[in-house]
Design an enzyme around this catalytic site. Structure first.
Site, short mmCIF file in Angstrom:
data_model
loop_
_atom_site.label_atom_id
_atom_site.label_comp_id
_atom_site.label_asym_id
_atom_site.label_seq_id
_atom_site.Cartn_x
_atom_site.Cartn_y
_atom_site.Cartn_z
N GLY A 118 31.10 49.22 53.04
CA GLY A 118 29.84 48.51 52.76
C GLY A 118 28.76 49.37 52.04
N GLY A 119 28.97 50.85 52.09
CA GLY A 119 27.99 51.65 51.65
C GLY A 119 27.69 51.21 50.05
N PHE A 120 28.65 51.13 49.32
CA PHE A 120 28.36 51.07 47.79
C PHE A 120 27.51 49.86 47.45
CE2 PHE A 120 29.68 49.97 43.50
CZ PHE A 120 29.17 51.08 42.69
N ASP A 164 41.23 52.12 43.02
CA ASP A 164 41.04 50.82 43.04
C ASP A 164 39.86 50.55 41.89
OD1 ASP A 164 38.60 52.00 44.49
OD2 ASP A 164 38.13 49.82 44.05
N HIS A 223 48.23 39.30 33.95
CA HIS A 223 48.80 40.46 33.06
C HIS A 223 48.35 41.68 33.46
CE1 HIS A 223 50.11 42.99 29.69
NE2 HIS A 223 48.69 43.21 29.53
N CYS A 252 55.81 40.88 32.42
CA CYS A 252 55.41 40.06 33.34
C CYS A 252 55.39 38.67 32.76
CB CYS A 252 53.97 40.48 33.49
SG CYS A 252 52.61 39.35 32.29
N ASP A 297 36.34 48.89 51.97
CA ASP A 297 35.57 49.83 51.80
C ASP A 297 34.35 49.76 53.01
OD1 ASP A 297 33.73 47.62 51.59
OD2 ASP A 297 33.32 48.28 49.43
N ASP A 311 29.20 55.88 54.04
CA ASP A 311 28.76 56.95 53.03
C ASP A 311 27.62 56.65 52.56
OD1 ASP A 311 30.14 55.23 51.55
OD2 ASP A 311 30.20 56.89 49.89
N CYS A 368 53.46 37.33 29.75
CA CYS A 368 53.87 37.74 28.50
C CYS A 368 55.12 37.02 28.41
CB CYS A 368 54.19 39.37 28.58
SG CYS A 368 52.30 39.98 28.65
N GLN A 426 30.88 63.47 48.94
CA GLN A 426 30.04 63.23 47.83
C GLN A 426 29.58 64.57 47.07
OE1 GLN A 426 28.87 60.62 46.59
NE2 GLN A 426 29.74 58.87 47.95
N CYS A 438 55.55 44.07 27.29
CA CYS A 438 55.36 43.96 28.96
C CYS A 438 56.29 42.58 29.33
CB CYS A 438 53.95 43.22 29.20
SG CYS A 438 53.55 42.67 30.82
#
Lengths: 390, 390
Positions: free
Chosen positions: A100-102, A280, A349, A320, A98, A152, A323, A203, A318
């Protein structure tokens, strides 16, 4: 102005006739990524509680790193000196960072936004720091990210139309500066010399006309992909869906569309239907550490007393490794004793669940059965009383 | 009085001509265990920060569980109801459980020792609890342990000869009651029906005559194995070595000898030389969570600033998955950020290091080269300045 032919970077493979959903493939120097894709978040260069081997076993092709955190510690220069972020964390597949803005904006009183960039105090030691579009590009370049996000301003929610407009216009000016600095760094030919791709961030809060204005201004600059920012920041869910539904179809069909910081399994299915390719979210790993797991029948919190003698796996459907081997009763016991293995198993999981959900989505689109999948997935969640009560 | 023919349980394979060291094999219903063996500690049914898959990859054949902790939470009845401890934690190999004595005595003012047993208050909720030799056997039987420890009083250090004598005699009386209750449970034929083996625990502090008295009394009762308890509880290292050197050769040659709660890599090598077959210790996993790792060149603390740019693995001579993939610089970064992955990787390496050390010891004894191995191992530790400074 793009330095890489976008057609080599992203290709749409199949479009759903009844919605905006599509499958595609993103190719970076480090991996091929089938879309729609969920990208596990590795804030400080680790997806919390998982090893890189586990992520490979789960077939994660791309993970996120956070510019803000890595900039402050251990520092991007150190990472660059040690061969870049892939090398530093031993992750041979793709990385998105990212801008860094957020994180910087989340600092509240600790930061000051100016035209030039953002002054802030480190949450670690209070030291004075500065990130501008140019600095963000330099950091992400040093990290060697495959996919770089333009710097941003994440417009807070709620914002008046005037505030949102002012904010998106700053984001546009910063996007132009991000593009220029990104290109300068790439053409300077300094290492890392591998191709990277720059995404612009749309935005405009929940206002259609402002979202459109933001997108149009970014299109003029030109990016390899476009992200929808400023959602999942406190607005009601229907507003997030509405904004995505409005803006995604206007975004270029031949470029990846990334909805940042989203979301629940339901959000993923609904946003894919609205045309999104990339996601994400910290939810699967953060919730896992609190004992909350995602299942084909909705959420469950494994700390609940009713699982004390439950020998079923976290999710009966599941496949995985967690599980296949461990019971709810055992994992509940681990939680009540603050054992690290609880976080490992639930994180494993939850990421397996998210990645598997995306595989199912891709397959349904490829088979032309996405509408059926979507309806049956949502029905499955609603039929189960657990999701409402836990 | 033993219910299982000891010859099927333990066999000495090779004895070192220059020391008391020997190799052997322990056979339980769940695995074959080559000795000398180090048993990772899984107090609450998990070896901290590791998955059972990782322990299998590292070829651990036996791990420990703690009777005291599992008794209080989740309770041995619950574990029995769910099929026993192997099933509950999904560990198909061998399990040894301690008697609960050591933890109960560590409670200090919270416990009251009587002839009948120990009254104590739970460290979790203050509830009044009671463990006697009979209760300890019943708990360990319900857990389904392969190797059960007799309920003993761990004599505190220092103790006067009078105190130590009084304490060991209580341990003898409790050992007799443990043996009787163990046999009763086994002959009652209630599940679990798998063979289990009972070990007596030798006390007597650092006094040779008392150690001998304790051993002789236990031999009269008869056990499938014998443990040296009450060491590594604060005495100086030379006293631990001296006591082990005195008592181990007096212990039956055809039964496993277990030195409880020991120790450092050096302690393992030195105690094998004195005739010990089995070890357990929380050190490799506890230290790992503090950033301290064991290497072929001594200890290092990966949090140290000098490793900030060190791209070497934790131990350059180690073949474990953590050392094959991750650098000191990355693991240091993980530590400074309190990332769970730091604990996972260091725990994995430390257990790999301990198990590999035992493999090297066994191989050296088998090849008749244990004296050379011992000398070169200790020289390696002393040559490296790190072990002294960190």
């Amino acid at each position: 102005m793009s330095v890489i032919a976008p057609s080599l970077f992203f290709q749409v493979l199949k479009s759903d006739p009844q919605s905006q959903a599509r499958t595609g493939v993103i190719k970076t120097a480090h991996s091929e990524i089938e879309t729609p894709v969920f990208m596990p978040v590795g804030t400080r260069g680790t997806v919390k509680a998982l090893t890189q081997e586990m992520l490979e076993t789960l077939d994660a092709r791309i993970i996120l790193g956070n510019t803000y955190h890595l900039f402050l510690r251990p520092g991007h220069q150190l990472i660059a000196e040690l061969g870049g972020l892939h090398e530093f964390i031993s992750w041979p597949r793709s990385l998105l960072t990212d801008s860094g803005g957020f994180q910087v904006f989340s600092l509240g009183d600790l930061r000051k936004i100016k035209e030039e960039g953002v002054e802030f105090r480190s949450h670690l030691d209070g030291s004075k720091q500065f990130i501008s579009p140019e600095v963000s590009m330099q950091i992400q370049h040093a990290l060697g990210s495959d996919i770089v996000m333009a710097f941003d301003e994440c417009t807070p929610y709620p914002a008046t139309p005037e505030e949102a407009k002012k904010s998106l216009e700053l984001t546009t000016r910063w996007a132009l500066r991000s593009r220029a600095e990104f290109n300068r760094l790439k053409s300077a030919g300094e290492p890392p010399a591998l191709p990277a791709f720059l995404f612009g961030i749309i935005q405009g809060s929940v206002y259609h006309d402002l979202r459109k204005q933001s997108l149009e201004q970014l299109l003029e600059i030109g990016f390899e992909g476009y992200a929808i920012g400023g959602l999942s920041v406190g607005e009601e869910k229907h507003m997030m869906y509405d904004t995505t539904e409005f803006i995604a179809p206007l975004m270029p069909k031949d470029k990846p569309r990334y909805l940042m910081g989203v979301g629940t399994p339901e959000d993923l299915v609904e946003s894919v239907a609205r045309g999104v390719d990339m996601f994400d979210c910290v939810m699967p790993t953060r919730n896992a550490r609190n004992g909350q797991v995602f299942t084909s029948q909705g959420k469950l919190n494994v700390r609940n007393a009713k699982y004390a003698k439950d020998t079923k796996p976290l999710d009966e459907k599941c496949a995985c490794a967690a599980c296949q081997r461990y019971t709810r009763a055992y994992i509940r016991h681990l939680y009540l004793n603050d054992e690290i293995l609880a976080s490992i198993l639930c994180s494993y999981h939850n990421i397996a669940f998210y990645l598997d959900l995306m595989r199912q989505i891709r397959q349904a689109i490829a088979l032309g059965e996405f509408a059926i999948f979507r309806a049956s997935f949502l029905a499955g969640l609603q039929e189960n009383p657990r999701s409402a009560t836990e």
